[in-house]
Structures are given as structure tokens and as C-alpha cells.
Design a protein around this motif. Structure first.
Motif, mmCIF file in Angstrom:
data_model
loop_
_atom_site.group_PDB
_atom_site.id
_atom_site.type_symbol
_atom_site.label_atom_id
_atom_site.label_comp_id
_atom_site.label_asym_id
_atom_site.label_seq_id
_atom_site.Cartn_x
_atom_site.Cartn_y
_atom_site.Cartn_z
ATOM 1 N N LEU A 1 0.824 -1.210 0.000
ATOM 2 C CA LEU A 1 0.000 0.000 0.000
ATOM 3 C C LEU A 1 0.860 1.264 0.000
ATOM 4 N N VAL A 2 1.937 1.251 0.761
ATOM 5 C CA VAL A 2 2.841 2.407 0.797
ATOM 6 C C VAL A 2 3.486 2.605 -0.570
ATOM 7 N N THR A 3 3.868 1.520 -1.207
ATOM 8 C CA THR A 3 4.473 1.614 -2.538
ATOM 9 C C THR A 3 3.490 2.211 -3.539
ATOM 10 N N GLN A 4 2.247 1.795 -3.463
ATOM 11 C CA GLN A 4 1.229 2.388 -4.333
ATOM 12 C C GLN A 4 1.160 3.897 -4.123
ATOM 13 N N ARG A 5 1.156 4.305 -2.868
ATOM 14 C CA ARG A 5 1.037 5.732 -2.557
ATOM 15 C C ARG A 5 2.259 6.513 -3.048
ATOM 16 N N VAL A 6 3.440 5.965 -2.818
ATOM 17 C CA VAL A 6 4.674 6.631 -3.235
ATOM 18 C C VAL A 6 4.730 6.790 -4.747
ATOM 19 N N ARG A 7 4.162 5.832 -5.454
ATOM 20 C CA ARG A 7 4.189 5.879 -6.918
ATOM 21 C C ARG A 7 3.007 6.649 -7.498
ATOM 22 N N GLY A 8 2.301 7.378 -6.639
ATOM 23 C CA GLY A 8 1.232 8.243 -7.110
ATOM 24 C C GLY A 8 -0.107 7.574 -7.289
ATOM 25 N N GLU A 9 -0.252 6.340 -6.801
ATOM 26 C CA GLU A 9 -1.520 5.633 -6.891
ATOM 27 C C GLU A 9 -2.259 5.728 -5.557
ATOM 28 N N LYS A 10 -3.533 5.400 -5.594
ATOM 29 C CA LYS A 10 -4.280 5.309 -4.352
ATOM 30 C C LYS A 10 -4.174 3.889 -3.808
#
Length: 426
Positions: A249-258
Motif C-alpha cells: 500500500l505504501v508503494t502504491q502511494r509513493v508511486r502516485g496511486e491510491k
């Protein structure tokens, strides 16, 4: 013989692992398109039926019978389980436990060929594959005198492979077989249209992931022989997927995803797969590290199918092969001697490269054996009865053509007209 506490635990664990396959059906069914959800779920249930019968008739003997060159057990030693029933009926408890592993391993493969595989071809593939691929590999790793174990040619030469619950035998094996089938069947017609690949039922995906995590405590812990080992396995089976979930989930957020529910479910599976071979051989901090890295690596891996051009529909390769590979190799880094054999330890615990070398060799043997054997089986089926449905069936949906059923039926008010899953009511 009196029923002991360990016997009861294995019986309970067997039920937990068997529940994982219906859980996988919900997980895969939710990820599929609505018009092929029934077919996807039926592939898991078909595996339950076919593999259970094969396991009882000859599979169990191949996976654990008298060694034939270290490659497989002699099926004649316990055909139909008559020998076990006559000489040591208590052994049927372990045989039942082993059957659930064979079932879930085979069912995992189906996710790579969703939306385009003939159900009849799958019904032919399953018993042949479990007989010629899963059972021999299980013997090589876990069998008495197996090639990669103690007393086996490779195990004695480079060190026994360490695989507590199936990083090699279950997850790498299933992931590699899935890759082979995906390549042989080819891409779906809408492969490049990523928007059309979104799960049709996200609650099913979360339900399936929950059932998988629940059953995994039996999957990893069923072979525990004493309380300390069982406790370590339970905690590690909690921590690794938890860490993977957070990192995904953190990786998604860091890459600009929700952060998404699909990401959470995928992270859980990645962490569970990665800790499987190492669950009894690393400490809790090691489990967190293994889980966290699997969450990040598998997040990246699932996107590679678009760059490399192979259609692994539900990311069996990106989750099971990659996480299984990482978890197996991670033992060579984080394994603790007192939790393995009292002698060999991972690189980070002063063990040198010996254990890592054993794990890498085991990975290579698993890769070559699984890919070659699966390719032979799949090509033979594809060249004879055909493994893929026609383009028209793929467009309209497999459920109706293969099963004469729909996942969802809608009725308009005041009318008996019904519509197929995924299509709006008229």
C-alpha cells in the motif's frame, strides 16, 4: 493407536488447508471478468476432485514411497493406500494432509489462464500434471532419499534443500507451470486494455484473501512437532503478510496511486507465499523483513507481464513464483542454525554461502524440472484436443459455453428476460 494431540492438530490443519482452495476460488473468481467467473471458480473445485482421487490411488506413493533414483517414489508401494491401511492406518492422517497441498498447488496454476482455457483441457491437464510434476518434485524435496534432500545425490553434494512448507514444491512449482501455460495459450484479445482487467467483484477478492490467510496457519503450521515451533510458525505467518500488505500500500502511494483493496489482498498473498518455506527457520524480525521485501518486489513483478508480453491473467507468476523464489533464497540470508539443523545458518547469521548455495541449486532444479515437464504436458494437450477456447467464446464469456451457467442473472421489472453476467438489463 490412541489419537494424540499432534494427530488432532494435523487433522485440523488439513481442514484449514482444504478450505484454502475454495478461498482461492473466491479470490480468483473476484479477480476475473464477470462473464468467466464461474469457469474460474470451477477450475479450483475441479482440482479438488481430481487431485484428491489421484493422490489416493497413486500420487501419495509417488510423493513419499520407496525411492526410485531419488526422483520419485515407487507408486506400486502403496497403490490405493492399501499398504498404509493395512500396516499403519494412522499414516492416513499425514496422507490426507499431503493431499491438501497437492490440491492447492494445482489450483493455483489456473489463475494464469483465466478467460481463455477450455475446461475439458483443464480436466485432462490436472491429473497428468499432478502425477508427473507435483508428486515427483515433492519427493525430491521432502521424500526419504529425494534428490534434493538428505541421502539424495544433489542434497549430499551441495547440502539439503530447506523448504519447510512449500516455497519450492508449491509456489515456485505452481508459478512456473502457470508461466508455461500462459505462454502456450497466448494472450487474451484485450490483453493491452488494462482497464478491462479490473476485478469484477472486489469483495470476493478480499473474502478469498481472508480465507487464504486463515487456512495458511494450517498450511505452514500443520507439520509443527512441538509448541515452540508451532508458536514461531504462527507468529511468522501473521507478521510476513502483514508487513507485505503495508509495504504494498505504501508503494502504491509513493508511486502516485491510491491504496487499493486489490493491493492489500495481493500484498497479503505475497507475504504468505514468501514466508512459507522459511516459516520455521527465521525469527519474527526475519519474517517481517521477508514479508516487507516480498510486498515491494511482487508489486513491481506483477507489472512486468505487460513489459515482457506474457499474459499471466491473475498474476500467478508475479506473486507465487517471485515470492516463492524470494522466500526460498531468503533462508540463505536470514535462516538461523538453531531453527534449521543446528549447523547451517544464513549469511547474515555467520553461516557463509553454504546454505545459500544449497537453496540456489534447489531453485534451479525446480525451475528446469517444472518448466520442461509442464511444457511437454501442455503442448501435448494443446496439439491434440486444444487448450484454448475460440475467439468468439472468449468474447462472449466462457461461463455460458463451458458450463451453461452465469455468475449473475438480472431480470427486468415485469419481464422474464434475463441478461448474462456483465451485460446491463434490457
Amino acid at each position: 493407536m490412541e489419537l494424540g494431540s499432534l494427530d488432532v492438530w494435523v487433522l485440523v490443519s488439513s481442514a484449514l488447508v482444504l478450505l484454502m482452495t475454495p478461498g482461492l476460488a473466491f479470490f480468483y473468481g473476484g479477480l476475473s471478468q464477470a462473464k468467466s467467473a464461474i469457469n474460474m471458480m470451477m477450475m479450483s473445485f475441479a482440482a479438488m476432485g481430481l487431485v484428491a482421487v489421484v493422490w489416493a490411488l497413486w500420487g501419495s506413493a509417488i510423493a513419499g514411497g520407496e525411492s526410485v533414483g531419488g526422483l520419485f517414489g515407487n507408486p506400486a508401494t502403496d497403490l490405493g493406500l492399501y499398504t498404509t491401511l493395512s500396516d499403519a492406518p494412522e499414516g492416513l492422517i499425514g496422507i490426507g494432509f499431503g493431499a491438501t497441498f497437492a490440491i492447492i498447488t494445482t489450483a493455483l496454476i489456473s489463475g494464469a489462464i483465466a478467460d481463455r482455457a477450455k475446461f475439458s483441457a483443464w480436466m485432462v491437464f490436472v491429473p497428468i500434471w499432478v502425477t508427473l510434476v507435483y508428486c515427483p518434485l515433492a519427493f525430491m524435496v521432502w521424500g526419504d532419499g529425494g534428490l534434493l534432500g538428505e541421502g539424495g545425490a544433489v542434497g549430499d553434494a551441495v547440502g539439503e534443500a530447506v523448504d519447510y512448507a512449500g516455497g519450492l514444491v508449491v509456489h515456485m512449482c505452481a508459478g512456473l507451470a502457470a508461466l508455461v501455460l500462459a505462454l502456450i495459450l497466448g494472450k487474451r484479445r484485450n490483453f493491452t486494455e488494462r482497464a478491462s482487467h479490473r476485478p469484477h467483484n472486489t469483495p470476493f477478492v478480499l473474502l478469498g484473501a481472508s480465507l487464504l490467510w486463515f487456512g495458511w496457519f494450517g498450511f505452514n503450521g500443520g507439520a509443527a512437532a512441538e509448541a515452540g515451533e508451532a508458536g514461531l510458525i504462527w507468529v511468522n505467518t501473521l507478521l510476513a503478510p502483514a508487513a507485505a500488505l503495508v509495504v504494498w500500500l505504501v508503494t502504491q502511494r509513493v508511486r502516485g496511486e491510491k491504496p487499493t483493496a486489490l493491493g492489500a489482498a495481493s500484498g497479503i498473498v505475497a507475504g504468505l507465499v514468501a514466508i512459507t518455506p522459511a516459516c520455521a527457520h527465521v525469527d519474527p524480525v526475519g519474517a517481517i523483513i521477508i514479508g516487507a521485501i516480498s510486498g515491494f518486489v511482487c508489486y513491481l513483478a506483477v507489472g512486468l507481464k505487460y513489459k515482457l508480453g506474457f499474459d499471466d491473467t491473475l498474476d500467478v507468476v508475479g506473486l507465487h513464483f517471485v515470492a516463492g523464489l524470494w522466500g526460498t533464497v531468503a533462508i540463505g540470508l536470514l535462516g538461523r542454525a538453531e531453527l534449521i539443523d543446528g549447523e547451517r545458518a544464513g549469511l547474515f547469521y555467520g553461516g557463509g554461502l553454504g546454505l545459500m548455495g544449497s537453496q540456489i541449486v534447489a531453485v534451479l532444479v525446480t525451475l528446469v524440472f517444472t518448466v520442461v515437464m509442464t511444457a511437454i504436458i501442455a503442448y501435448a494437450i494443446h496439439a491434440t484436443i486444444g487448450f484454448r477456447v475460440t475467439s468468439d467464446v472468449e468474447t462472449l464469456g466462457i461461463d455460458r459455453s463451458e458450463h451453461d451457467e452465469d455468475a449473475y442473472i438480472f431480470e427486468t421489472e415485469g419481464s422474464s428476460r434475463k441478461t448474462t453476467a456483465g451485460a446491463p438489463p434490457e
